[in-house]
Design a protein around this motif. Structure first.
Motif, short mmCIF file in Angstrom:
data_model
loop_
_atom_site.label_atom_id
_atom_site.label_comp_id
_atom_site.label_asym_id
_atom_site.label_seq_id
_atom_site.Cartn_x
_atom_site.Cartn_y
_atom_site.Cartn_z
N UNK A 174 0.84 -1.20 0.00
CA UNK A 174 0.00 0.00 0.00
C UNK A 174 0.88 1.25 0.00
N UNK A 175 1.85 1.29 0.90
CA UNK A 175 2.73 2.47 1.01
C UNK A 175 3.57 2.65 -0.24
N UNK A 176 4.11 1.56 -0.79
CA UNK A 176 4.95 1.65 -1.99
C UNK A 176 4.16 2.16 -3.19
N UNK A 177 2.86 1.87 -3.22
CA UNK A 177 2.01 2.32 -4.31
C UNK A 177 1.54 3.77 -4.11
N UNK A 178 1.91 4.37 -2.98
CA UNK A 178 1.46 5.73 -2.69
C UNK A 178 -0.02 5.78 -2.38
N UNK A 179 -0.55 4.66 -1.93
CA UNK A 179 -1.97 4.54 -1.64
C UNK A 179 -2.20 4.64 -0.14
N UNK A 180 -3.44 4.38 0.27
CA UNK A 180 -3.80 4.44 1.69
C UNK A 180 -4.77 3.31 2.01
N UNK A 181 -4.73 2.84 3.26
CA UNK A 181 -5.65 1.80 3.69
C UNK A 181 -5.89 1.91 5.19
N UNK A 182 -7.03 1.40 5.59
CA UNK A 182 -7.35 1.23 7.01
C UNK A 182 -7.51 -0.27 7.20
N UNK A 183 -6.75 -0.83 8.13
CA UNK A 183 -6.75 -2.27 8.37
C UNK A 183 -7.25 -2.55 9.78
N UNK A 184 -8.27 -3.40 9.89
CA UNK A 184 -8.76 -3.86 11.19
C UNK A 184 -7.93 -5.08 11.57
N UNK A 185 -7.21 -4.99 12.68
CA UNK A 185 -6.32 -6.08 13.10
C UNK A 185 -6.18 -6.05 14.62
N UNK A 186 -6.31 -7.20 15.26
CA UNK A 186 -6.23 -7.24 16.72
C UNK A 186 -4.91 -6.67 17.24
N UNK A 187 -3.77 -7.08 16.67
CA UNK A 187 -2.45 -6.54 17.05
C UNK A 187 -2.30 -6.44 18.56
N UNK A 188 -2.62 -7.50 19.27
CA UNK A 188 -2.73 -7.45 20.72
C UNK A 188 -1.41 -7.26 21.46
N UNK A 189 -0.31 -7.80 20.95
CA UNK A 189 0.97 -7.70 21.64
C UNK A 189 1.89 -6.70 20.94
N UNK A 190 2.78 -6.12 21.72
CA UNK A 190 3.77 -5.20 21.16
C UNK A 190 4.59 -5.92 20.07
N UNK A 191 4.97 -7.16 20.31
CA UNK A 191 5.77 -7.90 19.33
C UNK A 191 5.01 -8.05 18.01
#
Length: 180
Positions: A77-94
């Motif tokens: 997404x970033x390399x394409x110069x685009x944008x996104x919103x991603x729903x992700x639990x991402x519960x731990x710092x790691x």
């Protein structure tokens, strides 16, 4: 690269435990911003979905390939110069470290709510592979993002539009359109 923390991010990751409203908020946020929405659940291998559907929490070994797939999508997404919103639990710092891997153009939006409110929401859901019984596991795994991760922390005890307005107001470079 410049000071990316003061520019509009390429990607917003809406994070929190199951039932916090990640997909609902991320989808509404993406719509308001005119960005693409992606649900991290779609990046899970079939074995992970089967395991959670059977009531078993995922291990870190289950999660690493899933997190790397999401990180690759963020990079695309970033390399394409685009944008996104991603729903992700991402519960731990790691986990968040894998997703962000030092990127300054990705921001976390942490949906903050208590066990009682989220448990009540989960009890009403019948169309999701995460059974309510795994909520204790989710809260046990959760490592609330620290200030150095620069999260946008949003209380989930308000209507969706109020939460989205709050997030947008805290994004650098975003001009809020007031609706009367």
């Amino acid at each position: 690269m410049g000071d990316e923390t003061h520019a509009m991010p390429s990607v917003l990751i809406v994070m929190g435990v199951s039932g916090a409203g990640k997909s609902t908020i991320a989808e509404a946020l993406a719509q308001r911003l005119g960005w693409r929405f992606a649900d991290a659940d779609g990046f899970h291998p079939a074995a992970n979905v089967a395991k959670m559907s059977a009531g078993y929490p995922l291990t870190d070994d289950d999660r690493w390939p899933w997190l790397r797939a999401i990180a690759e999508e963020i990079d695309r997404v970033a390399a394409a110069g685009s944008h996104a919103v991603i729903a992700c639990s991402a519960l731990k710092r790691a986990y968040r470290d894998v997703l962000l891997h030092g990127r300054g153009d990705v921001r976390l939006v942490y949906l903050d709510g208590d066990r009682q409110l989220i448990g009540a929401r989960l009890a009403l859901r019948h169309d999701h592979f995460m059974p309510p019984g795994l909520l204790d596991s989710q809260f046990g795994t959760l490592e609330v993002p620290h200030a150095d991760e620069q999260p946008i922390v949003v209380a989930i005890d308000r209507p969706v539009e109020a939460m989205v307005d709050d997030i947008l107001a805290r994004l650098p470079g975003h001009t809020r359109k007031l609706v009367e």
